[in-house]
Design a protein around this motif. Structure first.
Motif, PDB file in Angstrom:
ATOM      1  N   PRO B 129      15.690  21.175  57.501  1.00 10.60           N
ATOM      2  CA  PRO B 129      16.088  21.159  55.990  1.00 10.60           C
ATOM      3  C   PRO B 129      15.737  22.257  55.421  1.00 10.60           C
ATOM      4  N   VAL B 132      12.619  23.176  49.835  1.00 13.09           N
ATOM      5  CA  VAL B 132      12.864  22.601  48.732  1.00 13.09           C
ATOM      6  C   VAL B 132      11.545  22.474  47.792  1.00 13.09           C
ATOM      7  N   TRP B 152      14.203  16.284  44.135  1.00 12.47           N
ATOM      8  CA  TRP B 152      14.084  17.014  45.147  1.00 12.47           C
ATOM      9  C   TRP B 152      15.530  17.787  45.060  1.00 12.47           C
ATOM     10  N   ALA B 155      17.802  18.885  48.720  1.00 12.62           N
ATOM     11  CA  ALA B 155      17.209  18.015  50.086  1.00 12.62           C
ATOM     12  C   ALA B 155      18.331  17.258  50.459  1.00 12.62           C
ATOM     13  N   VAL B 158      15.701  12.569  51.801  1.00  8.28           N
ATOM     14  CA  VAL B 158      13.981  12.212  51.749  1.00  8.28           C
ATOM     15  C   VAL B 158      13.696  10.922  52.335  1.00  8.28           C
ATOM     16  N   GLY B 191      20.939  16.407  45.346  1.00  6.70           N
ATOM     17  CA  GLY B 191      19.718  16.321  46.096  1.00  6.70           C
ATOM     18  C   GLY B 191      19.352  14.857  46.035  1.00  6.70           C
ATOM     19  N   VAL B 226      11.189  15.696  53.161  1.00  7.40           N
ATOM     20  CA  VAL B 226      12.116  16.342  53.335  1.00  7.40           C
ATOM     21  C   VAL B 226      12.973  16.535  54.629  1.00  7.40           C
TER      22      VAL B 226
END
Lengths: 753, 290
Positions: B129, B132, B152, B155, B158, B191, B226
């Motif tokens: 990923p 972040v 986040w 992302a 998560v 995100g 993440v």
């Protein structure tokens, strides 16, 4: 509501027939054996009037016969039964008279014509009528066993459609049904696991039996509470005229029986006890660990109360313990169970009414537990399940000219209690109970060669607010040498046994009350044809279908544990039997073939993930597609030589693709610390088949009459050609547990009159 | 008749006595390995658990697995040969862990192959990923909840959202307790949001402290992994009863298991002193004093 019409019709038939018996005469009585005073069921009693018209009846399990609607006048009476001398008498009946004529039959060799013999043969390997097979002691003793006396369990394994897990485990699957779906009675008392841990034996040694009726399906309205089959066992009442005792010894069990009069001609007792000696006997012969210990104790007191009543009290206790799995496992488990059952039965015949009434009060308890073979002192077993039932019922038969009308009412309460040690995760482990109350009506109409028995059974479960109204029907049509028969009905089972059938060695069953609205139900349909082309040959063909709803099956999971969550399932059973039975002088033989297909359908959201579809179909572990049983008995120079060969196609099992470990990867992960859980990767449930099963057993038996002492000696061999039959295959370790190797057997029985 | 029956029986016996009496295992040899691991761009050393797909349940014996494990950055073409090691776990069982001495690059995709000696290969492609940096949000307070949240941004997803309570007792010892967030992480347009209800979490943490709960609360952090976009459990929940099925969460070809790309990030969402006092904690002072 749609059954109301049928009910009214039946009531009209009954009511309409009443005036007929009120004006006519009738003949009734009990048929007994002259030597010991015990009831003789199945005796043909016929009367012939001056014009040559013949009327008759067969005695029932109590020895009772009733010939209704006879015109006043003179009759010749004949009573005949295979192996007994013909009984003849003459009598004159007055108008309206109900004559009680008790008949004592003496053992003899009266020559009977072929037709008479045929009509008296109510049992036999091919003598099946719409799923009902009547089993008599002489049938049981044809089958080679590692013992001098026979056992009903050994005979049942010769019946097509009866699948066993082998020579250990004591599990019988009858026409696709689970063992917990079989209803077993001894003198009307329910038993939950009457089959011993070693498959040759049950709580029913032939020494104590009169007969057993096996309904592989389609049973009539008198029976209810179980989905698949009924085994109704009747025991002897004991000798009312002399004391008899016998002892027997063999490498598997030792047994003793005693019987005699408590009051001559009026009251008798019968006691029997057996105890296994396998660990001291057979295990040494085969040099193999056979950790089985079982036994049973049976007692019965029977009293004749005047001419019209009989009272009997029966008690039975059985116990079993054994390890049926891989004994080399690090922690082999042992399963233990015991049955304790008591019951009282009063049968009476009112003086004037054409009725036989029976009152039955029974109590039965069953406890089973599973735990390590060598538990730590004071530790509890892993799993315990108990079930107890107390019940009372009244059954009546009214004898009319064209029908016997069977009616009855019952009430019984069943309590269950389980402690399941974390397994069976979604079964209640609390105490629970259910009360069943209801009634049934089942007239048996006779129209020439047609016997038609419609029935209706009503059951209510007050504490579950459920009601069942179940129509049943049985019919048979005799046309000369041909017989057509059929049966159908609806059935329910509020008390269910739950077992994990993914592993053949997992024979522990937890009893529980089915959740409200999920009571398992079944529909049966049977159609059969039987022909006796010559007096020495019987051929029978029978097809059957069962649908089973609301079953509980173990859910499939990749965790290699024996039991897990349960899933609802439905079952469908389709099969056919073919039987050929031959009787030719000193030769008796039969060959049976059974074809069967059992398919379960189970649904789960998880199955969508695992198998790509939410609903899966599979063959359960007892789906034996092909079965052959052949038996040949020849009497040569006083020796009875009996040979039995069995064949069964392979049972399905879940063969894994392999094993790895499962790690729940939900975030940060340290592969140096987390080992994970061992995982078994299956393809599809029951995707593979175990090897076929076949075995040859032979026994030679000879009786010696030494005055008051009679000796019977037996020698034989079990698994004669040492087939390496598989009992269970541990897919986790690839270890196999085999059934018994070749075992020489020998036994002796001494009986004193 | 007897002769016919006897000969028929004998023929059947002879015919069928030759039937096989062994069970054929159906092990799938085309799937050599099960692999678990996470490629972490915040670490210079990676590790994968490589488990042979075995025909039986017997415990794995210690020793080299004989597998050749190679990772390739599909963007740069850089290859890394991983090294085998035998690990003894706390329960006495053994396993093989392969380590790779490299730091994965944010956003790159890696192909990982585990090749058995006979040439059979288990493989996976893993996308790391992007980097972040989470952004704390102002606490949302009402009568029943104090919701602590952070964004986040960017992302892909998560996993494993947690609330980290950093505390200090009177002897200046730091106490850290980590609980799963009491509110589920949720995606938004750019995100993911991670939230937790402080009024739910704090009593749980105080209960776990037992009688030694006279501590100061130094900080509350929100923590999450993440994760790569395909690191998604069936049904949205990491339920072992479901995920134990080998098809429930896997990105492995010709094998089983899962290799994720991900890293752990914390963000400070410590609430106001008044809120800390409301749940029975004291604000942190010197050695827990107020």
């Amino acid at each position: 509501m749609r059954y109301t019409g049928a009910t009214l019709l039946l009531l009209c038939i009954v009511a309409g027939a009443v005036p007929a018996w009120a004006q006519s005469a009738a003949l009734r009585g009990f048929v007994t054996d002259e030597d010991d005073g015990q009831a003789l069921p199945g005796v043909n009693v016929v009367v012939e009037d001056a014009a040559g018209a013949v009327r008759g009846a067969a005695s029932d399990v109590n020895g009772f016969y009733y010939i209704p609607s006879l015109a006043a006048g003179r009759y010749q009476l004949r009573a005949s039964y295979l192996g007994y001398a013909l009984y003849q008498d003459s009598l004159t009946l007055d108008p309206g008279e109900v004559r009680q004529l008790d008949i004592e039959m003496s053992v003899g060799d009266t020559e009977l014509d072929a037709v008479t013999v045929e009509s008296e043969r109510t049992s036999g390997a091919a003598n099946v009528t719409a799923g009902l097979q009547r089993i008599q002691v002489r049938d049981i003793e044809l089958v080679p066993t590692p013992d001098v006396s026979g056992d009903l369990a050994s005979y049942l394994t010769t019946v097509p459609g009866v699948v066993t897990t082998g020579d250990r485990g004591g599990q019988l699957f009858i026409r696709g049904g689970e063992p917990s779906q079989n209803q077993v009675f001894i003198d009307g008392i329910a038993l939950y696991q009457p089959f011993h841990v070693l498959g040759f034996y049950s709580a029913f040694p032939s020494d104590i039996l009169t007969r057993a009726d096996l309904y592989a399906g389609g049973y009539d309205a008198r029976f209810g509470g179980q989905l698949s089959s009924v085994l109704d066992v009747a025991t002897r009442s004991g000798n009312k005229r002399a004391f008899n005792a016998s002892v027997a010894a063999a490498p598997f069990v030792s047994a003793a029986t005693i019987e005699g009069p408590l009051a001559p001609d009026r009251a008798s007792f019968l006691g029997s006890g057996r105890i296994s000696v396998i660990e001291q006997g057979a295990a040494r012969i085969v040099d193999q660990e056979l950790p089985y210990n079982f036994g049973d104790v049976f007692g019965k007191v029977h009293v004749d109360i005047g001419q019209s009543g009989q009272l009997s009290v029966t008690g039975l206790h059985t116990w079993d313990r054994g390890s049926v799995g891989n004994l080399d496992a690090p922690r082999p488990d042992e399963v233990r169970w015991q049955n304790t059952a008591f019951g009282g039965r009063y049968v009476f015949v009112p003086t004037r009414l054409p009725i036989l009434a029976e009152v039955l009060v029974t109590s039965s308890g069953f406890q089973t537990e599973l735990g390590p073979r060598d538990p730590q002192p004071g530790s509890a077993p892993d799993r315990i399940s108990e079930i107890s039932q107390f019940g009372a019922e009244v059954n009546m038969t009214q004898y009319l000219a064209l029908a016997d009308v069977h009616v009855g009412a019952f009430v019984r309460t069943t309590r269950v209690e389980s402690q399941l040690g974390g397994a069976f995760q979604n079964i209640s482990t609390d105490r629970d109970f259910v009360t069943e109350a209801g009634a049934y009506l089942g007239p048996e109409l006779r129209l020439g060669g047609l016997r038609f028995r419609p029935g209706l059974r009503f059951t209510t479960l007050p504490n579950q607010n459920q009601t069942f109204l179940e129509p049943r029907v049985r019919a048979e049509w005799q046309i000369g040498a041909h017989q057509l028969s059929g049966a159908a009905g609806l059935y329910n089972q509020p008390v269910v046994g739950v077992a994990d059938r993914r592993d053949a060695t997992s024979i522990f069953t937890a009893w529980t009350i089915a959740p409200q609205g999920q009571t398992p139900q079944a529909f049966h349909a049977i159609a059969g044809y039987r022909v006796t082309p010559t007096p020495w040959l019987d051929v029978a063909l029978e097809g059957y279908y069962k649908s089973l709803d609301d079953l509980s099956v173990g859910e499939f999971t990749a965790f290699p544990r024996l039991t897990t969550r349960l899933q609802p399932a439905e079952g469908e059973v389709v099969g056919a039997d073919a039987r050929v039975e031959v009787r030719a002088g000193p030769v008796y033989g039969f060959i049976n073939y059974g074809l069967s297909s059992v398919e379960y359908t189970s649904s789960s959201e998880r199955y969508e993930i695992w198998f790509g579809e939410e609903t899966i179909q599979y063959r359960p572990g007892h789906d034996r597609r092909h079965q052959i049983n052949a038996l040949l008995r020849v009497t040569i120079a006083g020796f009875d030589v009996s040979t039995r060969w069995q064949f069964g196609s392979g049972l399905p099992f879940s063969s894994p693709l392999g094993f790895d470990s499962f790690i729940l990867l939900d975030g940060a992960f340290d592969p140096y610390e987390e080992n994970g859980d061992i995982r078994v990767v299956y393809d599809r449930p029951f995707n593979a088949e175990l090897p076929t099963y076949h075995r040859l057993d032979i026994s030679v038996e000879r009786a010696f009459d030494l005055g008051p002492l009679s000796l019977t000696a037996q020698a034989g061999v079990i698994n004669g050609y040492d087939r390496r039959n598989l009992f269970a295959y541990d897919v986790f370790t690839l270890q196999r547990v085999d059934q018994l190797p070749v075992v020489p057997t020998f036994g002796i029985k001494a009986a004193i009159d | 008749m007897a002769r016919f029956l006897i000969s028929s029986l004998a023929a059947l016996v002879v015919t069928l006595a030759g039937c096989a009496d062994f069970v054929e295992p159906t092990t799938d040899a085309g799937r050599p390995y099960t692999v678990y691991g996470v490629l972490d761009p915040t670490s210079g050393s990676q590790a994968l658990r490589v488990i042979p797909f075995a025909p039986d349940l017997n415990p794995q014996q210690p020793g080299s697995l004989g597998a050749e494990v190679i990772s390739t950055d599909l963007q740069t073409g850089e290859q890394t040969v991983w090294a085998d090691s035998v690990v003894e776990f706390g329960n006495g069982f053994f396993g093989n862990v392969y380590s790779g001495g490299f730091r994965p690059i944010y956003g790159d995709t890696y192909r990982i192959e585990a090749r058995r000696e006979d040439g059979a290969v288990t493989s996976a492609e893993v996308t790391i990923p992007p980097f972040v940096e989470p952004l704390p949000l102002a606490a949302s307070t009402n009568v029943t909840q104090v919701v602590l949240s952070a964004l986040w941004p960017a992302a892909p997803r998560v996993n494993q959202p947690q609330a980290v309570f950093v505390m200090q007792d009177n002897e200046c010892d730091e106490i850290i307790d980590v609980v799963p967030t009491s509110l589920a992480a949720a995606p938004f347009e750019f995100g993911w949001t991670v939230s937790t209800d402080f009024l739910t979490d704090a009593p749980l943490v105080r209960e776990r402290l037992g009688s030694n709960n006279n501590v100061g609360l130094v900080a509350v952090l929100l923590r999450a992994v993440v994760a790569s976009e395909d690191w998604v459990p069936r049904g949205g929940v990491f339920d072992p009863e479901v995920l134990v099925d080998p098809n429930a969460l896997t990105n492995i070809t010709d094998g089983f298991g899962f290799i994720g790309g991900g890293y752990v990030v914390d963000v400070d969402v410590t609430p106001d002193v008044s809120i800390i006092n409301r749940v029975g904690f004291r604000p942190a002072g010197p050695c827990g004093g107020g």
